[in-house]
Design an enzyme around this catalytic site. Structure first.
Site, PDB file in Angstrom:
ATOM      1  N   SER A  28      44.959 118.365   6.245  1.00 33.14           N
ATOM      2  CA  SER A  28      44.433 118.277   7.601  1.00 33.14           C
ATOM      3  C   SER A  28      43.220 117.363   7.679  1.00 33.14           C
ATOM      4  O   SER A  28      42.527 117.128   6.695  1.00 33.14           O
ATOM      5  CB  SER A  28      44.039 119.673   8.079  1.00 33.14           C
ATOM      6  N   LYS A  29      43.013 116.883   8.870  1.00 34.91           N
ATOM      7  CA  LYS A  29      41.930 115.964   9.165  1.00 34.91           C
ATOM      8  C   LYS A  29      40.571 116.515   8.762  1.00 34.91           C
ATOM      9  O   LYS A  29      39.716 115.794   8.275  1.00 34.91           O
ATOM     10  CB  LYS A  29      41.948 115.731  10.681  1.00 34.91           C
TER      11      LYS A  29
END
Length: 485
Positions: free
Chosen positions: A253-254
């Site tokens: 994830s970012k």
RNA sequence: GGCCCCUUCGUCUAGUCAGGUCUAGGACACCAGGUUUUCAUCCUGGCGACAGGGGUUCAAAUCCCCUAGGGGUCACCA
């Protein structure tokens, strides 16, 4: 067996994702090697998350990696259009077909009813999912209400009993009881299809033979299988590849990892290194090689050899790999990359790079390192203090004489080449009666302004006579002034 | 929580399908040496894993079962 046709279907909802490249790599490499086709389809059925710039970014990032496609929205192909938002009529037609056979039904439940239902199921700890409230609405009624403009969706009518089975080529047979499968929305109230419908309709239309996609789709595959059956279509082979993970094993994830392909490019990673790294996240070469190029990968890669463990992103290994790939490039090639990425060192030109690159090559990890490591060459030595000239286990007071002697010896060097330079400095060192570090370290600072540099002879050679002597003299003066003061 | 998937060194993995050649191999990272004018490269060595428990078998990392852990998914997002 006919030529394979595979695809990736990224969503234009943000920056181009590293996971897209990961899956694209497996798809494209394999299909191309097998003489098949690799398709790019844009999955833009979610208007609320749509970002206009994203599509172009995805194209650019994939092309940067060399993961170009045989058919796609920008280059067309026999099944155009390749953008799902442009295929509305097809989905509408397929929905009518499903409605006609009873494989799907119209659902008029409101969002409010649905969320209340979910809450209730949650409270009772029941299985979450649609309760089939609209399943029994007579077809004629449904058609009439739809025609009257009543807001509704279309849902898949999942069989009440039994189970749905399919084979994942990496895992074997997978069976899910139908009561566990939700009556998935196929057509949203805005008339756009959901992923599930559009994906199956398009894969059938495009003749996709292998679906190689992220593992997060594994559990919704039974819905797709039901749709293939409803359309009387042949099932593709499914390969669900493990998700890339964060340190904590959650899906990448970012927040916890750089996921944008643009980021990797901006950091100065080489496409071949990133590809090599991604390949290593799910595959090992039978020959045991860890550093390899696309050709090697293409030659040996087999879909069935993708490993099932959940690979955690380890940027340290990427850095190492990038250095390895960088060292396989010649000066002209590195120069081309620097230019393409706008990472040319200030004041640099191709000729200068041809000279300096071999000298700093083994000290590089990423493209921007070139500018950092060659600053003393294309510009002046990094700023330093007189104290920095102090040799190890030595005294600053000796430095003016040390440098002076070096300068004198260097003056007579001709031609200005490595062996002569080395001989001259050896002579200076002998005269001075000091150990190498005591001569070389002050010289290193004088010439580059840094404690780390390529070998001092190389530095002097590439810097040239004039600049070398100038810098040595300047350093001697600097040390002299500090000593006098 | 239900369902589905997964589980070998800190990390990526080989080995698992066809059980013995595995006192489990390689790579990154780390540590220690070596080469060396610094840094880096390079070389050598070290540390370090079959999640646990049952079973099957002469023999199990490999087959079966259970447990545990992790992940995914349960949206009118993909």
């Amino acid at each position: 067996m006919s030529a394979p046709r595979v695809r990736i279907a990224p969503s234009p909802t943000g920056d181009p994702h590293v996971g897209t490249a990961y899956v694209a790599l497996f798809n494209r490499t394999w299909a191309t090697r097998e003489g098949g086709s690799f398709l790019l389809r844009i999955d833009d059925t979610d208007r609320s998350r749509y970002q206009a710039s994203s599509e172009e970014q995805i194209f650019r990032a994939l092309r940067w990696l060399g993961l170009d496609w045989d058919e796609g929205p920008d280059i067309g192909g026999p099944h155009a259009p390749y953008r799902q938002s442009e295929r509305q009529e097809m989905y509408a037609e397929k929905i009518r077909e499903l409605l006609g056979t009873g494989a799907a039904y119209r659902c008029f439940c409101t969002q409010e009813r649905l969320s209340a239902l979910r809450e209730e199921q949650n409270a009772r700890k029941e299985r979450l999912g649609y309760d089939g409230h609209c399943r029994s609405i007579p077809i004629a009624d449904g058609e009439r209400r739809a025609a009257a403009g009543e807001t509704h969706v279309v849902r898949l009518r999942v069989p009440e009993g039994g189970s749905t089975t399919f084979r994942d080529e990496l895992r074997g047979p997978i069976e899910v009881r139908n009561e566990e499968i939700d009556d998935q929305v196929l057509m949203k109230s805005d008339g756009f299809p959901t992923y599930h419908l559009a994906n199956v309709v398009d894969d059938i239309a495009f003749g996709v033979t292998e679906v190689v996609r992220a593992e997060e789709w594994l559990i919704s595959t039974p819905k797709h299988v039901l749709l293939y059956a409803a359309f009387g279509a042949t099932l593709p082979r499914f390969f669900h590849v493990p998700l890339l993970r964060n340190q904590d094993k959650s899906k990448i994830s970012k927040r916890k990892n750089p996921v944008s392909l643009d980021w990797y490019r901006e950091q100065g990673y080489l496409p071949e290194a990133l590809l090599n790294f991604l390949a290593l996240m799910g595959w090992a070469s039978p020959s045991g090689e860890e550093v390899f190029d696309r050709e090697h990968f293409a030659e040996h890669f087999r879909l069935e050899d993708i490993s099932l463990g959940a690979p955690i992103f380890d940027l340290e290994k990427l850095d190492w790999l990038n250095g390895q790939h960088l060292r396989r490039l010649d000066a002209a090639e590195i120069t081309a990359r620097l230019e393409a990425e706008g990472m040319m060192p200030e004041g640099a030109d191709a000729e200068g790079l041809r000279v300096i690159l071999p000298v700093v090559l083994e000290r590089l990890h990423r493209l921007p390192d070139v500018a950092e490591k060659t600053r003393w060459f294309f510009g002046e030595a990094d700023p330093y203090e007189a104290a920095d000239l102090t040799p190890p286990k030595g005294d600053l007071r000796d430095v003016p004489a040390t440098l002076g002697r070096a300068e004198e010896c260097l003056r007579g060097v001709d031609p200005w080449e490595l062996p002569a330079i080395e001989a001259a400095l050896e002579a200076a060192r002998a005269d001075l009666g000091v150990k190498k570090p005591q001569l070389f370290m002050p010289l290193r600072i004088a010439l580059t302004g840094r404690k780390d540099s390529p070998g001092i002879f190389e530095v002097i050679e590439v810097l040239g006579r004039e600049r070398s002597l100038e810098r040595i003299a300047a350093a001697a003066r600097c040390a002299g002034e500090a000593v006098d003061a």
